[in-house]
Design a protein around this motif. Structure first.
Motif, PDB file in Angstrom:
ATOM      1  N   GLN A   1       0.813  -1.209   0.000  1.00 15.38           N
ATOM      2  CA  GLN A   1       0.000   0.000   0.000  1.00 15.38           C
ATOM      3  C   GLN A   1       0.847   1.260   0.000  1.00 15.38           C
ATOM      4  N   ALA A   2       2.121   1.101   0.391  1.00 14.28           N
ATOM      5  CA  ALA A   2       3.007   2.260   0.472  1.00 14.28           C
ATOM      6  C   ALA A   2       4.450   1.804   0.286  1.00 14.28           C
ATOM      7  N   GLU A   3       5.316   2.754   0.030  1.00 13.66           N
ATOM      8  CA  GLU A   3       6.736   2.448  -0.106  1.00 13.66           C
ATOM      9  C   GLU A   3       7.241   1.784   1.173  1.00 13.66           C
ATOM     10  N   GLY A   4       8.037   0.748   1.017  1.00 16.96           N
ATOM     11  CA  GLY A   4       8.588   0.027   2.154  1.00 16.96           C
ATOM     12  C   GLY A   4       7.769  -1.191   2.558  1.00 16.96           C
ATOM     13  N   ASP A   5       6.523  -1.269   2.092  1.00 18.75           N
ATOM     14  CA  ASP A   5       5.668  -2.403   2.451  1.00 18.75           C
ATOM     15  C   ASP A   5       6.214  -3.723   1.931  1.00 18.75           C
ATOM     16  N   ALA A   6       6.751  -3.742   0.709  1.00 14.61           N
ATOM     17  CA  ALA A   6       7.216  -5.000   0.118  1.00 14.61           C
ATOM     18  C   ALA A   6       8.338  -5.610   0.952  1.00 14.61           C
ATOM     19  N   GLU A   7       9.224  -4.782   1.454  1.00 15.61           N
ATOM     20  CA  GLU A   7      10.317  -5.278   2.295  1.00 15.61           C
ATOM     21  C   GLU A   7       9.769  -5.892   3.580  1.00 15.61           C
ATOM     22  N   ARG A   8       8.886  -5.186   4.233  1.00 15.68           N
ATOM     23  CA  ARG A   8       8.293  -5.667   5.487  1.00 15.68           C
ATOM     24  C   ARG A   8       7.495  -6.944   5.256  1.00 15.68           C
ATOM     25  N   LEU A   9       6.710  -6.976   4.188  1.00 11.67           N
ATOM     26  CA  LEU A   9       5.904  -8.160   3.898  1.00 11.67           C
ATOM     27  C   LEU A   9       6.791  -9.375   3.619  1.00 11.67           C
ATOM     28  N   ALA A  10       7.842  -9.191   2.821  1.00 11.88           N
ATOM     29  CA  ALA A  10       8.749 -10.301   2.510  1.00 11.88           C
ATOM     30  C   ALA A  10       9.431 -10.810   3.768  1.00 11.88           C
ATOM     31  N   LEU A  11       9.864  -9.903   4.625  1.00  6.96           N
ATOM     32  CA  LEU A  11      10.494 -10.285   5.890  1.00  6.96           C
ATOM     33  C   LEU A  11       9.521 -11.101   6.736  1.00  6.96           C
ATOM     34  N   ASP A  12       8.298 -10.633   6.855  1.00  6.88           N
ATOM     35  CA  ASP A  12       7.282 -11.343   7.639  1.00  6.88           C
ATOM     36  C   ASP A  12       6.979 -12.715   7.051  1.00  6.88           C
ATOM     37  N   LEU A  13       6.833 -12.782   5.736  1.00 11.20           N
ATOM     38  CA  LEU A  13       6.514 -14.056   5.082  1.00 11.20           C
ATOM     39  C   LEU A  13       7.629 -15.076   5.282  1.00 11.20           C
ATOM     40  N   ALA A  14       8.859 -14.636   5.132  1.00  9.73           N
ATOM     41  CA  ALA A  14       9.994 -15.546   5.345  1.00  9.73           C
ATOM     42  C   ALA A  14      10.042 -16.002   6.800  1.00  9.73           C
ATOM     43  N   ALA A  15       9.768 -15.096   7.710  1.00  6.86           N
ATOM     44  CA  ALA A  15       9.833 -15.420   9.135  1.00  6.86           C
ATOM     45  C   ALA A  15       8.788 -16.450   9.550  1.00  6.86           C
ATOM     46  N   ILE A  16       7.662 -16.496   8.846  1.00  8.74           N
ATOM     47  CA  ILE A  16       6.620 -17.464   9.203  1.00  8.74           C
ATOM     48  C   ILE A  16       6.668 -18.719   8.328  1.00  8.74           C
ATOM     49  N   GLY A  17       7.767 -18.872   7.580  1.00 10.24           N
ATOM     50  CA  GLY A  17       7.997 -20.144   6.921  1.00 10.24           C
ATOM     51  C   GLY A  17       7.709 -20.255   5.440  1.00 10.24           C
ATOM     52  N   PHE A  18       7.470 -19.153   4.765  1.00 10.57           N
ATOM     53  CA  PHE A  18       7.276 -19.247   3.319  1.00 10.57           C
ATOM     54  C   PHE A  18       8.625 -19.487   2.661  1.00 10.57           C
ATOM     55  N   GLU A  19       8.674 -20.501   1.818  1.00 19.73           N
ATOM     56  CA  GLU A  19       9.926 -20.909   1.186  1.00 19.73           C
ATOM     57  C   GLU A  19      10.189 -20.188  -0.126  1.00 19.73           C
ATOM     58  N   LEU A  20       9.137 -19.685  -0.750  1.00 17.08           N
ATOM     59  CA  LEU A  20       9.267 -18.943  -2.002  1.00 17.08           C
ATOM     60  C   LEU A  20       8.413 -17.691  -1.900  1.00 17.08           C
ATOM     61  N   VAL A  21       9.028 -16.533  -2.090  1.00 21.24           N
ATOM     62  CA  VAL A  21       8.313 -15.253  -2.082  1.00 21.24           C
ATOM     63  C   VAL A  21       8.565 -14.605  -3.429  1.00 21.24           C
ATOM     64  N   ILE A  22       7.494 -14.393  -4.177  1.00 17.96           N
ATOM     65  CA  ILE A  22       7.577 -13.838  -5.525  1.00 17.96           C
ATOM     66  C   ILE A  22       7.237 -12.354  -5.480  1.00 17.96           C
ATOM     67  N   ALA A  23       8.086 -11.530  -6.085  1.00 10.80           N
ATOM     68  CA  ALA A  23       7.828 -10.097  -6.200  1.00 10.80           C
ATOM     69  C   ALA A  23       7.061  -9.849  -7.486  1.00 10.80           C
ATOM     70  N   ALA A  24       5.876  -9.283  -7.374  1.00  9.20           N
ATOM     71  CA  ALA A  24       5.056  -8.956  -8.537  1.00  9.20           C
ATOM     72  C   ALA A  24       4.907  -7.443  -8.593  1.00  9.20           C
ATOM     73  N   GLY A  25       5.713  -6.821  -9.426  1.00 13.38           N
ATOM     74  CA  GLY A  25       5.707  -5.366  -9.539  1.00 13.38           C
ATOM     75  C   GLY A  25       6.884  -4.941 -10.377  1.00 13.38           C
ATOM     76  N   GLY A  26       7.380  -3.788 -10.112  1.00 11.95           N
ATOM     77  CA  GLY A  26       8.519  -3.260 -10.863  1.00 11.95           C
ATOM     78  C   GLY A  26       9.830  -3.441 -10.117  1.00 11.95           C
ATOM     79  N   ASP A  27      10.817  -2.670 -10.559  1.00 12.34           N
ATOM     80  CA  ASP A  27      12.152  -2.753  -9.966  1.00 12.34           C
ATOM     81  C   ASP A  27      12.137  -2.458  -8.465  1.00 12.34           C
ATOM     82  N   GLY A  28      11.361  -1.474  -8.064  1.00 14.04           N
ATOM     83  CA  GLY A  28      11.310  -1.110  -6.647  1.00 14.04           C
ATOM     84  C   GLY A  28      10.731  -2.229  -5.796  1.00 14.04           C
ATOM     85  N   THR A  29       9.693  -2.869  -6.296  1.00  6.87           N
ATOM     86  CA  THR A  29       9.090  -3.988  -5.573  1.00  6.87           C
ATOM     87  C   THR A  29      10.086  -5.127  -5.451  1.00  6.87           C
ATOM     88  N   ALA A  30      10.745  -5.459  -6.549  1.00  7.83           N
ATOM     89  CA  ALA A  30      11.730  -6.548  -6.542  1.00  7.83           C
ATOM     90  C   ALA A  30      12.863  -6.239  -5.561  1.00  7.83           C
TER      91      ALA A  30
END
Length: 86
Positions: free
Chosen positions: A40-69
């Protein structure tokens, strides 16, 4: 395998979000069920990826542009470092 997608809904002027049903169907064919998180805002993708990895997601796909990736990569690297596997 637990799979998640971090989606930036405004990437490409909203084009990705408009085509999301087709993209999601393709992802489901290749990976099975996945969890979707939207930024929803800048910085969210980093926080979301960190949270997802911390709860055991083995693959996290970035769907967006360069900033999202970049943010997703940063979040995953932080999760890796915090796990003590450095």
């Amino acid at each position: 395998m637990k799979v998640a997608v971090v989606l930036n809904p405004i990437a490409g002027g909203g084009r990705l979000k408009r085509h999301w049903p087709e993209v999601a169907a393709s992802l489901k064919r290749h990976f099975g069920d996945f969890e979707l998180r939207e930024t929803q805002a800048e910085g969210d993708a980093e926080r979301l990826a960190l949270d997802l990895a911390a709860i055991g997601f083995e693959l996290v796909i970035a769907a967006g542009g360069d900033g999202t990736a970049s943010e997703v990569a940063d979040g995953l690297l932080k999760a890796f470092r915090e796990s003590g596997r450095t």
